[in-house]
Design a protein around this motif. Sequence first.
Motif, PDB file in Angstrom:
ATOM      1  N   ASP A  65      18.907  48.975  30.759  1.00  0.00           N
ATOM      2  CA  ASP A  65      18.629  50.393  30.759  1.00  0.00           C
ATOM      3  C   ASP A  65      20.053  51.312  30.596  1.00  0.00           C
ATOM      4  O   ASP A  65      21.135  50.762  31.083  1.00  0.00           O
ATOM      5  CB  ASP A  65      18.433  50.516  32.267  1.00  0.00           C
ATOM      6  CG  ASP A  65      18.251  51.988  32.801  1.00  0.00           C
ATOM      7  OD1 ASP A  65      18.000  52.437  33.928  1.00  0.00           O
ATOM      8  OD2 ASP A  65      18.269  52.932  31.826  1.00  0.00           O
ATOM      9  N   LEU A  87      21.131  53.873  31.342  1.00  0.00           N
ATOM     10  CA  LEU A  87      21.743  54.603  32.522  1.00  0.00           C
ATOM     11  C   LEU A  87      22.518  53.831  33.160  1.00  0.00           C
ATOM     12  O   LEU A  87      23.087  54.393  34.152  1.00  0.00           O
ATOM     13  CB  LEU A  87      20.398  55.456  33.068  1.00  0.00           C
ATOM     14  CG  LEU A  87      19.575  56.580  32.303  1.00  0.00           C
ATOM     15  CD1 LEU A  87      18.907  57.335  33.132  1.00  0.00           C
ATOM     16  CD2 LEU A  87      20.681  57.325  31.654  1.00  0.00           C
ATOM     17  N   THR A  88      22.579  52.360  32.981  1.00  0.00           N
ATOM     18  CA  THR A  88      23.468  51.714  33.893  1.00  0.00           C
ATOM     19  C   THR A  88      24.907  51.713  33.199  1.00  0.00           C
ATOM     20  O   THR A  88      25.674  50.989  33.662  1.00  0.00           O
ATOM     21  CB  THR A  88      22.595  50.178  33.959  1.00  0.00           C
ATOM     22  OG1 THR A  88      22.782  49.818  32.617  1.00  0.00           O
ATOM     23  CG2 THR A  88      21.543  50.085  34.637  1.00  0.00           C
ATOM     24  N   VAL A 141      26.430  57.435  30.748  1.00  0.00           N
ATOM     25  CA  VAL A 141      26.018  58.593  31.933  1.00  0.00           C
ATOM     26  C   VAL A 141      26.918  59.672  31.813  1.00  0.00           C
ATOM     27  O   VAL A 141      26.798  60.723  31.669  1.00  0.00           O
ATOM     28  CB  VAL A 141      26.220  57.725  33.077  1.00  0.00           C
ATOM     29  CG1 VAL A 141      26.415  58.826  34.363  1.00  0.00           C
ATOM     30  CG2 VAL A 141      25.071  56.784  33.330  1.00  0.00           C
ATOM     31  N   PHE A 148      25.943  61.640  28.958  1.00  0.00           N
ATOM     32  CA  PHE A 148      24.739  62.637  29.039  1.00  0.00           C
ATOM     33  C   PHE A 148      25.066  63.737  30.170  1.00  0.00           C
ATOM     34  O   PHE A 148      24.617  64.926  29.998  1.00  0.00           O
ATOM     35  CB  PHE A 148      23.789  61.701  29.548  1.00  0.00           C
ATOM     36  CG  PHE A 148      22.598  60.973  28.957  1.00  0.00           C
ATOM     37  CD1 PHE A 148      22.074  59.906  29.202  1.00  0.00           C
ATOM     38  CD2 PHE A 148      23.138  61.354  27.418  1.00  0.00           C
ATOM     39  CE1 PHE A 148      21.380  59.149  28.050  1.00  0.00           C
ATOM     40  CE2 PHE A 148      22.294  60.381  26.595  1.00  0.00           C
ATOM     41  CZ  PHE A 148      21.415  59.206  26.888  1.00  0.00           C
ATOM     42  N   SER A 149      26.180  63.269  30.947  1.00  0.00           N
ATOM     43  CA  SER A 149      26.446  64.324  32.080  1.00  0.00           C
ATOM     44  C   SER A 149      27.282  65.455  31.424  1.00  0.00           C
ATOM     45  O   SER A 149      27.194  66.929  31.866  1.00  0.00           O
ATOM     46  CB  SER A 149      27.672  63.574  33.014  1.00  0.00           C
ATOM     47  OG  SER A 149      26.907  62.962  33.676  1.00  0.00           O
ATOM     48  N   ALA A 150      27.730  65.346  30.090  1.00  0.00           N
ATOM     49  CA  ALA A 150      28.345  66.481  29.520  1.00  0.00           C
ATOM     50  C   ALA A 150      27.599  67.168  28.382  1.00  0.00           C
ATOM     51  O   ALA A 150      28.035  68.209  28.025  1.00  0.00           O
ATOM     52  CB  ALA A 150      29.834  65.938  28.911  1.00  0.00           C
ATOM     53  N   ASP A 151      26.463  66.257  27.908  1.00  0.00           N
ATOM     54  CA  ASP A 151      25.653  67.006  26.804  1.00  0.00           C
ATOM     55  C   ASP A 151      24.242  67.125  27.376  1.00  0.00           C
ATOM     56  O   ASP A 151      23.497  66.021  27.119  1.00  0.00           O
ATOM     57  CB  ASP A 151      25.882  65.975  25.661  1.00  0.00           C
ATOM     58  CG  ASP A 151      25.298  66.694  24.380  1.00  0.00           C
ATOM     59  OD1 ASP A 151      25.681  66.214  23.244  1.00  0.00           O
ATOM     60  OD2 ASP A 151      24.427  67.372  24.583  1.00  0.00           O
ATOM     61  N   VAL A 171      20.955  64.282  26.717  1.00  0.00           N
ATOM     62  CA  VAL A 171      20.231  63.890  27.748  1.00  0.00           C
ATOM     63  C   VAL A 171      18.590  64.214  27.786  1.00  0.00           C
ATOM     64  O   VAL A 171      17.732  63.451  28.093  1.00  0.00           O
ATOM     65  CB  VAL A 171      20.566  64.242  29.329  1.00  0.00           C
ATOM     66  CG1 VAL A 171      20.408  65.607  29.831  1.00  0.00           C
ATOM     67  CG2 VAL A 171      20.097  63.249  30.434  1.00  0.00           C
TER      68      VAL A 171
END
Lengths: 131, 162
Positions: free
Chosen positions: A19, A21-22, A27, A30-33, A37
């Motif tokens: 996965d 997202l592990t 992560v 995706f948190s910044a873009d 995501v």
Amino acid sequence: MDADPREQRLHELLDQRIDPLTDPTIVDWFSADPTAVERYARLHERLPALRALPVRRSPRLVPRFAIAAVLFATTWLCWPEPAAGARPTPHAQGSLVVLPPTRPMTFRVRTALFEHPDARLEVFTERSLPR
Amino acid sequence: MPPDVDSATDAAFAAMLSAAAPRARALLRRLCGADAEDVLQEALTKAWRLRANWDPTVAGDGWLLQTAFRTFCDFRARQQRNRTTTLPELVAAPAPDRLELQDEVARAVASLRPIERDLLLGFHRDGLSIEELAARHRLPANTVKSHLHRARLRLQDEHHGR
């Protein structure tokens, strides 16, 4: 075009069936873009949907031939025995046809291998007389 | 209420959240299915608490999406701590129940090159390994991976549903 190393990492994780997202790198990315995501979320939703697509089997001749062979063998084995007296005669009927002389003399012999009130099996052979 | 936030800013922020919420909801539905609404409410609550940090000159959608994603990650971490089921079940997306999703996927797959389609379906539908696919198609493993990556990129394109 150089691939984004984060995108590359994402696919490497999917190749290993891990996965994404592990993975902290993913992560953080995706948190910044938000665009990234959203793209991943579409993939995340669509990949399991592949399981619902039908399996298209390519035509295989071997099983079909096997089925045909089984049917033929079954039919052959179940074919009724000739009645008493109706024994197959190798040359129950024959005919002689003179063909054009491409060879010294060629003729065709028609032979009935099997005769039965309900069925008849014939073969044809060509024979030539030597010079 | 934080002392440096006035009612006009609050109103603008609330309007931004309302406008951006559908996009955040769509994102969360894709990520966590039936739990999307709960996570979205949690994200909106968190966003409201952090509204003092909001820069009105920056597009609100992206800001809320980032908040929503971080909220989703926290939600997943809580689920993993609370559940006793195995990890593969936790991370798997819920089974698709929308016909339009199946249509989108079918269209996307149909648009792939044959080798990409075969490898994508072989890996993600039929459960074959990279090595098995390489042997089946007589390709190096790295070539299989390249095709697979390209196929996934096509699958995640936005416009197959349009």
